[in-house]
Design a protein around this motif. Sequence first.
Motif, PDB file in Angstrom:
ATOM      1  N   GLN A  83       0.833  -1.205   0.000  1.00 29.03           N
ATOM      2  CA  GLN A  83       0.000   0.000   0.000  1.00 29.03           C
ATOM      3  C   GLN A  83       0.867   1.255   0.000  1.00 29.03           C
ATOM      4  O   GLN A  83       0.542   2.242  -0.685  1.00 29.03           O
ATOM      5  CB  GLN A  83      -0.928   0.006   1.226  1.00 29.03           C
ATOM      6  N   SER A  84       1.960   1.214   0.747  1.00 35.51           N
ATOM      7  CA  SER A  84       2.839   2.382   0.765  1.00 35.51           C
ATOM      8  C   SER A  84       3.560   2.542  -0.573  1.00 35.51           C
ATOM      9  O   SER A  84       3.850   3.667  -0.994  1.00 35.51           O
ATOM     10  CB  SER A  84       3.837   2.287   1.921  1.00 35.51           C
ATOM     11  N   LEU A  85       3.835   1.446  -1.261  1.00 35.52           N
ATOM     12  CA  LEU A  85       4.423   1.562  -2.600  1.00 35.52           C
ATOM     13  C   LEU A  85       3.424   2.207  -3.562  1.00 35.52           C
ATOM     14  O   LEU A  85       3.798   3.071  -4.369  1.00 35.52           O
ATOM     15  CB  LEU A  85       4.850   0.191  -3.116  1.00 35.52           C
ATOM     16  N   ASP A  86       2.171   1.798  -3.494  1.00 33.48           N
ATOM     17  CA  ASP A  86       1.153   2.408  -4.353  1.00 33.48           C
ATOM     18  C   ASP A  86       1.069   3.916  -4.104  1.00 33.48           C
ATOM     19  O   ASP A  86       0.931   4.713  -5.039  1.00 33.48           O
ATOM     20  CB  ASP A  86      -0.209   1.761  -4.099  1.00 33.48           C
ATOM     21  N   TRP A  87       1.152   4.307  -2.838  1.00 29.09           N
ATOM     22  CA  TRP A  87       1.150   5.743  -2.491  1.00 29.09           C
ATOM     23  C   TRP A  87       2.378   6.436  -3.066  1.00 29.09           C
ATOM     24  O   TRP A  87       2.274   7.526  -3.644  1.00 29.09           O
ATOM     25  CB  TRP A  87       1.114   5.874  -0.970  1.00 29.09           C
ATOM     26  N   ARG A  88       3.544   5.822  -2.959  1.00 28.16           N
ATOM     27  CA  ARG A  88       4.775   6.442  -3.461  1.00 28.16           C
ATOM     28  C   ARG A  88       4.741   6.603  -4.977  1.00 28.16           C
ATOM     29  O   ARG A  88       5.297   7.582  -5.525  1.00 28.16           O
ATOM     30  CB  ARG A  88       5.993   5.583  -3.039  1.00 28.16           C
TER      31      ARG A  88
END
Length: 303
Positions: A83-88
């Motif tokens: 999820q944090s990769l998608d945000w980045r």
Amino acid sequence: MTRFLTARLWRYWLLPACLLFTSPNWAAEILLTAAEDGPGVQAFVQALGRQRPDDRVTFTPLKNLPAPALLPDSTRLILLDLQSLDWRLQDSQGPPTLVLRISRLQARLRLGHSVPAKISLLWSDPPLERQLRLIADILPQAHRIGVLYSLDSEFLLHELQRYATPMGLEIVPQRWDNINDSRPLQALFKNSDVLLGLDDPQLYNPKTAKNLLLSSYARQLPLIGPNAGFVKAGSLASTYSDQNDWLDVLDRLLDRTPSSWPRSLYPEHFKAVGNPQVARSLGIEQVDEAALAVRLAEGEKYP
């Protein structure tokens, strides 16, 4: 007067100069984030903080962060989940970023063939070449390596074949589109000496585990991998990197300038795990995990 001048010189010039050489030149702002917090996440953050006492190591839940482009460029950003990769990936701008424990398949589905600038991927799935050398070490009589794959993991077959050929191994691929249909699985078992599991959650998951493992027992066909968790469930052996191995690779990367970070990287240090009960049921010698890891490490190649 001389003593007075010497004291002033020491206080205002020599002492700061000495401190300059004995103290770190800078302290990095290391920010870790994930969609959810928890004891495991906090334990990892605290361990990294202890490993890098001169840096400021903090964790902020993903929901509390601004857009990536609004973070200072001097921040070293570490992402702990997808999820944090998608945000980045929302921003082409943003601080240099290390993506921790992402599989090759997960990266392919999100990034395609290329890794964006300022992003470095630290792979979670064991290297294919290492897994093949694991097979060659503990099962030297096995030459036909059966590999189940899906549409998503098909891209790994070419790499597997490239590593297998110089080792005298044959890759026997079998696509498995419907996990409720056992015929592809049975066909592969008939033509293989061992099954190598790819880290593909479509194929290796709690729903398929029972069928895969019972079938391998019935055929007396060992299953290698796809990860340490599956070894506990009933596969024969695998290699993996634990938290200490991840902390080691992070420590080395954070000592370097972000511009020198590789686009992707496997942890240099790893361990081997075997299932003694499965080995006995298959009539195979029990894996000496420590000795096996040492032998495999001796054959590793690093840039």
